[in-house]
Enzyme design. Sequence first.
Site, PDB file in Angstrom:
ATOM      1  N   LYS A   1     -61.303  88.744  55.790  1.00  0.00           N
ATOM      2  CA  LYS A   1     -60.815  87.664  54.938  1.00  0.00           C
ATOM      3  C   LYS A   1     -61.747  86.466  55.109  1.00  0.00           C
ATOM      4  CE  LYS A   1     -56.435  85.190  53.992  1.00  0.00           C
ATOM      5  NZ  LYS A   1     -55.015  85.054  54.417  1.00  0.00           N
TER       6      LYS A   1
ATOM      7  N   SER B   1     -51.632  85.384  50.824  1.00  0.00           N
ATOM      8  CA  SER B   1     -52.955  84.946  50.443  1.00  0.00           C
ATOM      9  C   SER B   1     -54.066  85.945  50.728  1.00  0.00           C
ATOM     10  CB  SER B   1     -53.279  83.635  51.161  1.00  0.00           C
ATOM     11  OG  SER B   1     -53.334  83.852  52.573  1.00  0.00           O
TER      12      SER B   1
ATOM     13  N   SER C   1     -48.756  86.227  54.539  1.00  0.00           N
ATOM     14  CA  SER C   1     -49.990  86.525  53.820  1.00  0.00           C
ATOM     15  C   SER C   1     -50.659  87.844  54.142  1.00  0.00           C
ATOM     16  CB  SER C   1     -51.010  85.413  54.035  1.00  0.00           C
ATOM     17  OG  SER C   1     -50.737  84.364  53.147  1.00  0.00           O
TER      18      SER C   1
END
Length: 476
Positions: A68, A143, A167
């Site tokens: 990420k 997210s 997330s």
Amino acid sequence: MSDPLDEGLRACAEALRENRTDADALAGEARRRAAARDDLNAFVSLDTRVPARSAHASPLAGVPFAQKDNFCTAGLRTTCASRMLDGFVPPYESAVGERLQAAGAVSIGKTNLDEFAMGSSNETSHYGPVRNPWDPTRVPGGSSGGSAAAVAAGIVPFATGSDTGGSVRQPAAFCGVTGLKPTYGRVSRWGLIAYASSLDCPGVLARSAEDCACVLGAIAGHDPRDATSAARPAEDYLAALDAPLAGLRIGVARPYFGAGVEAGVGAAVQAALAEYERLGARLVEIDLPHAHLAIPAYYVIAPAEASSNLARYDGVRFGHRCAHPRSLEDLYTRSRAEGFGAEVRRRILIGTFALSAGYYDAYYLSAQKARRLIAGDFDAAFAQVDLIAGPTAPTTAFALGEKSADPLAMAAADVNTVAVNLAGLPALSIPAGLHAGLPVGLQLIAPAFAEARLLAAAHRFQQATDWHRRRPGGRP
Ligand code: GLN
């Protein structure tokens, strides 16, 4: 045809061990797929750094993965999907990235996310939304949407994520993959760009609980560079996977099936729980009396911490700087107004307000009290049960744009996940069914540091079912 990248980490490790492929070929194929699936917008940058060769035998050796884009990568742009950090190249590697690469895993790229990990749909990214591989008109969740989409599309067998309020688990549910959020303090936050420090937790998105166990084994453990890192040693999560389900008490959390849960989602989760019962677990109805306080408490505490953490982006030291500042104040205000997107600005404003003199007691202090009550609910429940279960999210993946104008509707996507972060507990989401052709996630929550129990319970389910093997578009 066997396709180890699509099958998962274990399949990659086997193919490598049997010399059916090698690390360069796997990484090359993963990079090719990342480029070929540009339509998903799952990647912000590809990682072409030359990996150090690792000599020791780890199940991760030679396996490609994605990170990420809020995990710092030494010498490789790390953006948090924000214009603010569009040109930021960190001088160091995150603890998670460092440990995975020390185990021989090969980083192939940085995945898209909601800006500074603030969001539930991956639509707040400066680089545009990520699309769900199951249906490109729908969001992947957020997210960690880029990481979830990259695993679901078979680009990489696993990816890192961060979970502040859901997330990792919510995008895992929306994309039909397995997502693990460990206990707060189990995995070092060093080099994970801060959103809300008392809630932020590095996590893993992969094909199965077994693959998550393998990755957790590599990233868990004490790190003196993170003051909240737990001193207790990591466990052998793979060895613990075969613990029997017989006699396991699963608390079915009534509030997690409340209003707002789509009928098809509730039904799929109930069917998964029936499967657990068939496998020998005992279902116990439980209540979590303060569950309704989780969203309001979270949406005070997280923005409050964010407003403090994001104060460092002042246009002076790093990050975006406005052109031709007329004064110091102009430099601050214009750099921040230009560098941050609308959602991040909204959170900074709310957080600053909640912490300001005269409002601190009414908002921040009340939220902290609610947080204590929520943690107490879990303590009371875990005196009766070993795990707690419910739907990860109340709906399946929603349409792009459907909730972006309505922050309250967006927040409702996290109604079943945020309490876990407020209490610092470990939890995971596993694929548990399909509703109208879209994946449904089952969330399991465990007491602090009971990751081994959590992963074993998920693994047993995945041995008995094939929901985690379903692929978008009916691919086998
Ligand atoms: N959707 C939640 C938020 O916007 C959670 C995000 C996260 O876990 N990073 O704060």
